[in-house]
Design a protein around this motif. Structure first.
Motif, short mmCIF file in Angstrom:
data_model
loop_
_atom_site.label_atom_id
_atom_site.label_comp_id
_atom_site.label_asym_id
_atom_site.label_seq_id
_atom_site.Cartn_x
_atom_site.Cartn_y
_atom_site.Cartn_z
N THR A 294 -5.80 -11.85 -43.59
CA THR A 294 -5.08 -12.73 -42.66
C THR A 294 -3.76 -13.21 -43.27
O THR A 294 -2.72 -13.22 -42.60
N GLU A 295 -3.82 -13.63 -44.54
CA GLU A 295 -2.61 -14.14 -45.19
C GLU A 295 -1.54 -13.07 -45.37
O GLU A 295 -0.35 -13.37 -45.38
N ARG A 296 -1.96 -11.82 -45.53
CA ARG A 296 -1.00 -10.75 -45.84
C ARG A 296 -0.77 -9.81 -44.65
O ARG A 296 -0.41 -8.65 -44.82
N THR A 297 -0.99 -10.34 -43.46
CA THR A 297 -0.81 -9.50 -42.26
C THR A 297 0.64 -9.01 -42.15
O THR A 297 0.90 -7.84 -41.83
N ASN A 298 1.60 -9.91 -42.41
CA ASN A 298 3.02 -9.49 -42.35
C ASN A 298 3.30 -8.38 -43.35
O ASN A 298 4.00 -7.39 -43.06
N GLU A 299 2.77 -8.54 -44.57
CA GLU A 299 2.97 -7.53 -45.63
C GLU A 299 2.41 -6.18 -45.18
O GLU A 299 3.04 -5.14 -45.38
N ILE A 300 1.23 -6.23 -44.55
CA ILE A 300 0.60 -4.99 -44.07
C ILE A 300 1.48 -4.35 -42.99
O ILE A 300 1.71 -3.13 -42.97
N ALA A 377 -11.32 -4.29 -45.76
CA ALA A 377 -10.35 -3.21 -45.96
C ALA A 377 -10.14 -2.43 -44.67
O ALA A 377 -9.00 -2.05 -44.32
N ASN A 378 -11.20 -2.17 -43.97
CA ASN A 378 -11.11 -1.44 -42.70
C ASN A 378 -10.36 -2.27 -41.65
O ASN A 378 -9.57 -1.73 -40.86
N LYS A 379 -10.60 -3.60 -41.68
CA LYS A 379 -9.89 -4.47 -40.73
C LYS A 379 -8.38 -4.44 -41.00
O LYS A 379 -7.57 -4.38 -40.06
N ALA A 380 -8.02 -4.48 -42.29
CA ALA A 380 -6.59 -4.43 -42.64
C ALA A 380 -5.97 -3.09 -42.26
O ALA A 380 -4.85 -3.02 -41.75
N ALA A 381 -6.72 -2.01 -42.50
CA ALA A 381 -6.18 -0.67 -42.22
C ALA A 381 -5.99 -0.42 -40.73
O ALA A 381 -5.09 0.35 -40.34
N ASN A 382 -6.79 -1.09 -39.91
CA ASN A 382 -6.72 -0.85 -38.45
C ASN A 382 -5.72 -1.77 -37.75
O ASN A 382 -5.61 -1.73 -36.53
#
Length: 392
Positions: A294-300, A377-382
């Motif tokens: 959540t904190e690094r959503t922009n970075e992702i 990890a899967n949530k971030a990747a999607n």
């Protein structure tokens, strides 16, 4: 992205907030250290028990006769002594035991173990006398009121004086000291040094136990233990008309196997309980990784916008979770070994570190990191790049 770069990014993210990282790893640290310390302690206790039982002698057989009662003595003293006529038997020693208060003048000891023995006791128990003499046949025949003191009892009652020839009292009855047993130290069944020995017939009258219930038998060799036990069991089976619940015949290996099984079961139980901390630690890692996503959503979103693939994001967060659990596992190993050494000092007990437990617990912590890291990890990747860039 190269694997080395992924590791480097993951490491930076982990060390950027040291307190949160430590708290995230705390569950894994506690779990790994507890598993190592408890398994090492349990295995050492199991080894100690096995050594204690082995020290009693692998040719020793214990016979307990529950069927003998004060109203019906099916197997008597003479029949028990006749076990020595078997070719496989080297020595026989029926015993009777109780407790009492022993006194020398104004010095007394409460709840001292009193054992009635025959002259064969020395050979069966591999005991020895440091001064004076042991129980003789004439003591047994005449019910002489003589006594042998364990080394601790002799020291407590007489200090540095020679107790041989002096009188002591047990619960008001006077006995003459004829010998002192050699110091043997702590044993599984209790310290012989804290025991006093009386002639068997004298002890029976004093303790008001007129029947034989306990017999120690020393076999001639380990190879003849089974055959000797079979002969004794057959005799008792015939005497009690086939009621095998009236007696039991055990050798030390039976006792050793039973005790080892108990300690191993307890060790596994404790290790299982400690492993729950590892699972809790894995849940903690997953929660923190979800917060991190959540904190690094922009970075992702930025990384995806400049060409990062779904698998790159997936691998990065998965490696971060694995690094957290692995680092926690390594810290847990250090604390676990330290705890085992500390317990060794506190309990005055030699503890050998179980390196199998170390390998299993560290491996398990890594698996925990991978398993609980997959979901965040899967949530971030999607994440959609557009939605990620809009996230504030």
């Amino acid at each position: 992205m190269k694997f080395g770069q992924v590791i480097k990014i993951a490491y930076k993210n982990i060390v950027s907030n040291k307190l949160r990282t430590f708290l995230t790893m705390l569950g894994v640290i506690i779990g790994v250290s507890a598993v190592i310390a408890l398994i090492s302690l349990g295995q050492s206790a199991s080894s100690s028990v096995s050594e204690d039982v082995s020290s009693l002698g692998t040719t020793m057989v214990s016979v307990n006769i529950q069927g003998n009662t004060t109203t019906e003595e099916v197997v008597d003293y003479e029949e028990v002594l006749a076990f020595s006529e078997y070719d496989e038997v080297e020595a026989v020693s029926p015993t009777v035991s109780g407790t009492g208060t022993i006194t020398n003048g104004t010095t007394s000891m409460d709840s001292v173990s009193i054992t009635g023995v025959t002259p064969g006791y020395l050979e069966v128990q591999d005991a020895s006398v440091s001064s004076g003499r042991f129980v003789l046949d004439i003591d047994q025949d005449n019910r002489n009121k003589v006594i042998l003191l364990g080394s601790n009892v002799a020291s407590e009652l007489f200090g540095f004086s020679n107790p041989i020839g002096n009188d002591v009292k047990i619960d008001g009855n006077t006995f003459t000291v004829v010998g002192v047993l050699a110091e043997q130290g702590e044993e599984l069944q209790g310290s012989v040094d804290d025991t006093v020995l009386l002639p068997f017939s004298t002890a029976q009258r004093f303790l008001e136990q007129t029947v034989v219930n306990t017999v120690d038998v020393k076999m001639a060799s380990e190879e003849e233990v089974d055959l000797g036990m079979a002969k004794i069991e057959q005799f008792l089976y015939n005497q009690f008309s086939g009621d095998d619940s009236s007696y039991n015949v055990r050798n030390q290996s039976d006792v050793s196997d039973a005790l080892t099984s108990i300690t191993e079961t307890m060790t596994l139980l404790l290790a299982g309980i400690a492993s729950i901390s590892l699972l809790v630690g894995g849940i903690g890692i997953m929660n923190i990784m979800l917060v991190s996503v959540t904190e690094r959503t922009n970075e992702i979103g930025i990384r995806k916008a400049i060409g990062a693939k779904k698998k790159d994001i997936l691998i990065q967060f998965l490696i971060e979770a694995t690094l957290l659990s692995s680092l926690g596992g390594l810290i847990g190993v250090v604390i676990g070994i330290g705890s085992a050494e500390l317990l060794s000092s506190i309990l005055d007990m030699s503890i050998a570190i179980s390196w199998v437990a170390v390998a299993i617990s560290v491996s398990f912590s890594i698996v925990i990191g991978i398993g609980f890291g997959i979901f965040p990890a899967n949530k971030a990747a999607n994440l959609s790049p557009l939605e990620a860039l809009r996230h504030s």
